[in-house]
Design a protein around this motif. Structure first.
Motif, PDB file in Angstrom:
ATOM      1  N   VAL A   3       9.811  -9.632  13.778  1.00 13.10           N
ATOM      2  CA  VAL A   3       9.051  -8.014  13.638  1.00 13.10           C
ATOM      3  C   VAL A   3       9.271  -7.765  12.094  1.00 13.10           C
ATOM      4  CG1 VAL A   3       6.901  -6.164  13.761  1.00 13.10           C
ATOM      5  CG2 VAL A   3       7.839  -8.146  15.275  1.00 13.10           C
ATOM      6  N   ALA A   4       8.365  -7.441  10.808  1.00 11.55           N
ATOM      7  CA  ALA A   4       8.570  -6.898   9.925  1.00 11.55           C
ATOM      8  C   ALA A   4       8.366  -6.067   9.242  1.00 11.55           C
ATOM      9  CB  ALA A   4       9.720  -7.992   8.702  1.00 11.55           C
ATOM     10  N   GLY A   5       7.490  -5.369   8.935  1.00 14.75           N
ATOM     11  CA  GLY A   5       7.174  -4.636   8.623  1.00 14.75           C
ATOM     12  C   GLY A   5       7.304  -3.219   7.673  1.00 14.75           C
ATOM     13  N   ASP A   6       6.596  -1.790   7.328  1.00 15.47           N
ATOM     14  CA  ASP A   6       6.793  -0.743   6.617  1.00 15.47           C
ATOM     15  C   ASP A   6       5.837   0.565   7.880  1.00 15.47           C
ATOM     16  OD1 ASP A   6       3.974  -1.557   5.854  1.00 15.47           O
ATOM     17  OD2 ASP A   6       4.992  -0.809   3.616  1.00 15.47           O
ATOM     18  N   ASP A   7       4.792   0.009   8.772  1.00 13.06           N
ATOM     19  CA  ASP A   7       4.447   1.459   9.642  1.00 13.06           C
ATOM     20  C   ASP A   7       4.597   0.942  10.935  1.00 13.06           C
ATOM     21  OD1 ASP A   7       2.657  -1.059   9.623  1.00 13.06           O
ATOM     22  OD2 ASP A   7       1.070   0.182   8.286  1.00 13.06           O
ATOM     23  N   ALA A   8       2.912   2.005  11.430  1.00  9.72           N
ATOM     24  CA  ALA A   8       3.149   1.811  12.832  1.00  9.72           C
ATOM     25  C   ALA A   8       2.249   0.802  13.128  1.00  9.72           C
ATOM     26  CB  ALA A   8       1.882   2.977  13.100  1.00  9.72           C
ATOM     27  N   LEU A   9       1.729  -0.135  12.988  1.00  5.63           N
ATOM     28  CA  LEU A   9       2.073  -1.693  13.529  1.00  5.63           C
ATOM     29  C   LEU A   9       3.215  -2.349  13.976  1.00  5.63           C
ATOM     30  CD1 LEU A   9      -0.271  -3.622  14.091  1.00  5.63           C
ATOM     31  CD2 LEU A   9       0.001  -4.319  12.042  1.00  5.63           C
ATOM     32  N   VAL A  28      12.660  -5.524  11.778  1.00  2.00           N
ATOM     33  CA  VAL A  28      12.977  -5.247  10.141  1.00  2.00           C
ATOM     34  C   VAL A  28      11.875  -3.763  10.455  1.00  2.00           C
ATOM     35  CG1 VAL A  28      13.601  -6.310   7.662  1.00  2.00           C
ATOM     36  CG2 VAL A  28      13.845  -7.789   9.662  1.00  2.00           C
ATOM     37  N   VAL A  29      12.880  -2.414   9.728  1.00  2.00           N
ATOM     38  CA  VAL A  29      12.160  -1.262   9.166  1.00  2.00           C
ATOM     39  C   VAL A  29      12.378  -1.095   7.855  1.00  2.00           C
ATOM     40  CG1 VAL A  29      10.354  -1.089  11.233  1.00  2.00           C
ATOM     41  CG2 VAL A  29      13.287  -0.493  10.817  1.00  2.00           C
ATOM     42  N   PRO A  30      12.039  -0.381   6.812  1.00  2.00           N
ATOM     43  CA  PRO A  30      12.922   0.581   5.964  1.00  2.00           C
ATOM     44  C   PRO A  30      13.872   1.454   6.557  1.00  2.00           C
ATOM     45  CG  PRO A  30      10.223   0.826   5.411  1.00  2.00           C
ATOM     46  CD  PRO A  30      10.500  -0.043   7.081  1.00  2.00           C
ATOM     47  N   PRO A  31      14.896   1.683   5.759  1.00  2.00           N
ATOM     48  CA  PRO A  31      15.416   2.965   5.863  1.00  2.00           C
ATOM     49  C   PRO A  31      15.152   4.381   6.723  1.00  2.00           C
ATOM     50  CG  PRO A  31      16.435   2.130   3.337  1.00  2.00           C
ATOM     51  CD  PRO A  31      14.694   1.497   4.065  1.00  2.00           C
ATOM     52  N   ALA A  32      15.337   5.100   7.610  1.00  2.90           N
ATOM     53  CA  ALA A  32      15.635   5.972   7.772  1.00  2.90           C
ATOM     54  C   ALA A  32      15.788   6.892   6.655  1.00  2.90           C
ATOM     55  CB  ALA A  32      16.329   6.892   9.054  1.00  2.90           C
ATOM     56  N   HIS A  33      16.491   6.808   5.374  1.00  2.00           N
ATOM     57  CA  HIS A  33      16.240   7.672   4.646  1.00  2.00           C
ATOM     58  C   HIS A  33      16.035   6.861   3.240  1.00  2.00           C
ATOM     59  CE1 HIS A  33      19.016  10.057   7.288  1.00  2.00           C
ATOM     60  NE2 HIS A  33      19.566   9.510   7.866  1.00  2.00           N
ATOM     61  N   ARG A  34      15.567   7.928   2.658  1.00  2.00           N
ATOM     62  CA  ARG A  34      14.810   7.197   1.237  1.00  2.00           C
ATOM     63  C   ARG A  34      16.304   6.837   0.366  1.00  2.00           C
ATOM     64  NH1 ARG A  34      10.239   5.950   2.118  1.00  2.00           N
ATOM     65  NH2 ARG A  34       8.683   8.458   3.226  1.00  2.00           N
ATOM     66  N   TYR A 106       3.445  -5.258   5.880  1.00  2.00           N
ATOM     67  CA  TYR A 106       3.868  -4.504   5.275  1.00  2.00           C
ATOM     68  C   TYR A 106       2.696  -4.293   4.880  1.00  2.00           C
ATOM     69  CZ  TYR A 106       8.999  -4.914   5.471  1.00  2.00           C
ATOM     70  OH  TYR A 106      10.164  -5.331   4.583  1.00  2.00           O
ATOM     71  N   ASP A 107       2.125  -3.260   4.553  1.00  2.00           N
ATOM     72  CA  ASP A 107       0.624  -2.589   3.411  1.00  2.00           C
ATOM     73  C   ASP A 107       0.768  -3.549   2.495  1.00  2.00           C
ATOM     74  OD1 ASP A 107      -0.926  -1.419   4.194  1.00  2.00           O
ATOM     75  OD2 ASP A 107      -0.304   0.309   2.525  1.00  2.00           O
ATOM     76  N   ASP A 108       1.878  -3.868   2.241  1.00  2.00           N
ATOM     77  CA  ASP A 108       0.871  -5.112   1.003  1.00  2.00           C
ATOM     78  C   ASP A 108       1.047  -6.271   0.836  1.00  2.00           C
ATOM     79  OD1 ASP A 108       0.873  -4.920  -2.312  1.00  2.00           O
ATOM     80  OD2 ASP A 108       3.020  -5.789  -1.818  1.00  2.00           O
ATOM     81  N   ASP A 109       0.373  -6.759   0.308  1.00  3.70           N
ATOM     82  CA  ASP A 109       0.166  -8.435   0.585  1.00  3.70           C
ATOM     83  C   ASP A 109       1.005  -9.446  -0.073  1.00  3.70           C
ATOM     84  OD1 ASP A 109      -1.810  -7.456   2.102  1.00  3.70           O
ATOM     85  OD2 ASP A 109      -3.653  -8.293   0.923  1.00  3.70           O
ATOM     86  N   GLU A 110       1.113  -8.393  -1.683  1.00  4.53           N
ATOM     87  CA  GLU A 110       2.754  -9.250  -3.013  1.00  4.53           C
ATOM     88  C   GLU A 110       3.328  -9.652  -1.107  1.00  4.53           C
ATOM     89  OE1 GLU A 110       4.584  -9.172  -6.776  1.00  4.53           O
ATOM     90  OE2 GLU A 110       3.046  -7.865  -5.949  1.00  4.53           O
ATOM     91  N   THR A 111       4.212  -8.978  -0.865  1.00 10.02           N
ATOM     92  CA  THR A 111       5.584  -8.092   0.123  1.00 10.02           C
ATOM     93  C   THR A 111       5.653  -9.172   0.884  1.00 10.02           C
ATOM     94  OG1 THR A 111       5.653  -5.355  -0.742  1.00 10.02           O
ATOM     95  CG2 THR A 111       7.331  -7.201   1.481  1.00 10.02           C
ATOM     96  N   ASN A 112       4.247  -9.343   1.663  1.00 11.20           N
ATOM     97  CA  ASN A 112       4.145 -10.796   2.481  1.00 11.20           C
ATOM     98  C   ASN A 112       3.707 -11.943   2.371  1.00 11.20           C
ATOM     99  OD1 ASN A 112       4.256  -8.521   4.716  1.00 11.20           O
ATOM    100  ND2 ASN A 112       1.733  -7.980   4.448  1.00 11.20           N
ATOM    101  N   ILE A 113       3.285 -12.034   1.649  1.00 11.12           N
ATOM    102  CA  ILE A 113       3.166 -13.944   0.952  1.00 11.12           C
ATOM    103  C   ILE A 113       4.541 -14.250   0.707  1.00 11.12           C
ATOM    104  CG2 ILE A 113       2.007 -15.067  -0.617  1.00 11.12           C
ATOM    105  CD1 ILE A 113       0.014 -13.443  -0.459  1.00 11.12           C
TER     106      ILE A 113
END
Length: 636
Positions: A3-9, A28-34, A106-113
């Motif tokens: 599972v790869a994403g950047d939000d609660a889903l 797979v999630v973004p790092p906790a730090h920026r 992910y919340d971005d369509d281009e990233t998912n495609i």
């Protein structure tokens, strides 16, 4: 499962796969730090944020070594991979080459495609689930990825080992969106009072817990008995998430003998639920003839017609002409196109004068009728106001992306709806106008807006705007107007939704309240798609889970050529219905239902290869039926 994403889903989906389906998940999630840093594989941990089922198992494996966790993770565990971008290296680190399914949310369509194209190249047999907002683009991407998988499989001449999927793993691509997946659950809440339903072929099925029948009382089995509940409420049987049939714990898919012998135990039966309130016909775009003119204008026309008839009768009596000729001459005088009655008898002259006078009165009435008809046709494409006697309807607050899908779903069920929207340019207003759904334009936080939607006589309130405070304020105000109103709120954060639900339930114990986040509602559909397109849904039974799937009989030795009674395996799977749509209507089978599914199949019916059945199964039973259990036993 990956599972790869950047939000609660993404987190909710991982919890659904672990807790409900008992799958091993790599998140797979973004790092906790920026700050950007290389991908870091975290230790196998228990992130049972939403699900208590897998908490004990995950805590037992929480301190394991990361290297060993990759190869020997127990069922229901989770591995976390932090990455700033979903590159090919990150997908390789997540073991996409050996994964059964990959969800890109992910919340971005281009990233998912982009990630889907890379994953399909790394593993042509992986099952892909994409979250895309552009539905038209999603259909094209789905076809493209499926074609790429088919070409790769043809080029390999069907070779491959169990890691590539093998039998039982379909390399399908499924494109979903939050709106499409959350809408059925929200509509089901308005109908059945719960989102714990399974929807198939236009039907909504709900598992209902029933207490033990009283002595001498015969329990209603519903469509079928799915499970026997524990003998005591405190029985810890099944806490480990296993599906073995304990003598005191819940027993899934029992046979008739077990149900008859189980005294003093509650049951879980399957029911077909439907809306019990008043229904409304499907929306029509045709303007009724009676609405072309107002009542006052219709009475004016009736008076003029009576005058014309009276003049025609008087002309017939005075001149002695035939009734048709007398009427014709009267109309000519009425419209001023007849010759003057000079030199004619006095009676004809008087009648001609009266006809001309009435003709003068007719002109403004005709002009008013034309203008009013034009206005009616113009307003026929405008928004309707709620009828005066409306009751038992659903008040839908917000017709944006999700509200539009819910509106369409409710109208498919012929449920009367009144929409409330503050934005006159909202995307759902066009659908409401086409379906002739009443709409109240206004800010729901202002006084009188909910009253205009007849909230005091409504069946339920669905607050689906994008603002949590607006939804909460509308729900609280609706409670003051009608304390027993059924309320469903859409809230962004799942923890906040849980807190609101508990507070409203404590404040109004006699009313039904549901507060759900979109991620909470969408996660089951995404999880079902990751398990395969045949999964229709899942229903929890105490600490265990029953899956509902649509399966083609052909290729399954446990089903093909067997009767329905012989195909039933207690504690594993049970055939519930038969899909009759592919067969001609003259087929000598059980009577069809309106949905195309035949329930109450005779136990002597022989399942054929071309049949498609809907069955209930345990996780292990479905895995064995689909050929997956054999690979697990072989250590793959």
């Amino acid at each position: 499962m990956v599972v790869a994403g950047d939000d609660a889903l993404a987190h909710r989906l991982a919890a659904e796969l672990r807790g409900v389906y008992g799958e091993q998940v790599t998140l797979v999630v973004p790092p906790a730090h920026r700050s950007v840093r290389p991908p870091v594989v975290g230790r196998t941990r228990a992130t049972a944020l939403f699900d208590r089922v897998s908490a004990a198992v995950n805590r037992a494996a929480g301190n394991g070594d990361p290297a060993s966790a990759r190869t020997s993770e127990p069922p229901g565990t989770e591995r976390v991979l932090e990455a700033a971008e979903l590159t090919e290296a990150v997908l390789a680190e997540a073991s996409v080459e050996r994964a059964a399914a990959l969800a890109l949310v992910y919340d971005d369509d281009e990233t998912n495609i982009r990630a889907a194209l890379t994953a399909r190249r790394l593993n042509p047999r992986i099952r892909l689930v994409l979250r895309l907002y552009n539905r038209r683009l999603g259909h094209h991407i789905e076809a493209l990825l499926d074609q790429a998988s088919a070409l790769a499989a043809a080029g390999a001449d069907g070779s491959g080992d169990g890691d590539d999927g093998g039998e039982g793993f379909d390399a399908s691509t499924t494109v979903l969106s939050d709106a499409d997946t959350a809408a059925p659950a929200l509509a089901a809440t308005a109908v059945a009072g719960t989102s714990k339903v399974v929807q198939t072929d236009g039907l909504m099925l709900r598992a209902v817990e029933r207490p033990p029948p009283a002595p001498g009382e015969v329990a209603d089995p519903g469509l079928c008995t799915l499970a026997l509940l524990s003998t005591t409420a405190s029985d810890p049987a099944g806490a480990d998430g296993s599906e073995s049939s304990g003598t005191q714990g819940p027993r899934l898919l029992p046979d008739e003998e077990a149900v008859a012998a189980a005294t003093g135990r509650g049951t879980v039966v399957l029911e077909n639920v439907s809306y019990s309130g008043p229904s409304s016909p499907p929306g029509r775009s045709v303007v009724p003839f009676g609405s072309l003119m107002s009542r006052r204008l219709r009475w004016s026309f009736a008076g003029l017609v009576a005058c014309v008839v009276g003049l025609a009768v008087a002309s017939m009596l005075v001149t002695g002409d035939h009734p048709l000729r007398a009427t014709y001459l009267t109309l000519l005088d009425l419209f001023g196109i007849n010759d003057p009655a000079i030199g004619r008898p006095m009676g004809e002259q008087v009648l001609q004068l009266f006809s001309g006078l009435i003709g003068l009165l007719l002109l403004p009435v005709l002009l008013a009728a034309v203008l009013e008809a034009l206005g009616t046709f113009r307003s026929g494409s405008a928004l309707r106001r709620p009828p005066r006697g409306l009751s038992g309807h659903v008040v839908l607050l917000g017709v944006g992306k999700i509200g539009t899908r819910v509106l369409a779903r409710l109208r498919e069920l012929h449920i009367p709806v009144v929409c409330v929207e503050a934005d006159p340019e909202a995307r759902g207003l066009a659908l409401a106008r086409r379906l002739r759904v009443p709409v109240v334009l206004g800010d729901v936080t202002q006084e009188g807006v909910l009253e205009a939607a007849k909230i005091h006589r409504a069946h339920a309130l669905l607050a689906l705007t994008s603002a949590d405070t607006t939804n909460l304020e509308a729900a609280l105000y609706a409670r003051t107007v009608r304390p027993d109103l059924r309320v469903v709120l859409r809230l962004y954060d799942d923890d906040f939704a849980t807190a609101v639900y508990r507070t409203l339930r404590a404040a109004h114990p006699g009313a039904l309240t549901r507060s759900r986040s979109v991620s909470h509602l969408a996660a089951p559909a995404f999880a079902g798609a990751m398990m395969g397109r045949q999964i229709l849904g899942a229903i929890p039974v105490e600490r265990r889970v029953l899956l509902f799937a649509a399966v083609e009989v052909g290729g399954h030795a446990q089903l093909e050529g067997r009767t329905v009674g012989e195909a039933f395996r207690a504690g594993a799977w049970r055939v519930l219905a038969l899909d009759t749509d592919p067969r001609p209507a003259s087929s000598p089978r059980a009577p069809r239902s309106s949905s195309g599914l035949v329930w109450d199949l005779p136990s002597t019916y022989v399942l054929r290869a071309e049949d498609r059945v809907v069955l209930a199964a345990t996780r292990r039973g479905l895995a064995e039926l689909l050929g997956r259990r054999a690979r697990e036993r072989a250590g793959v």
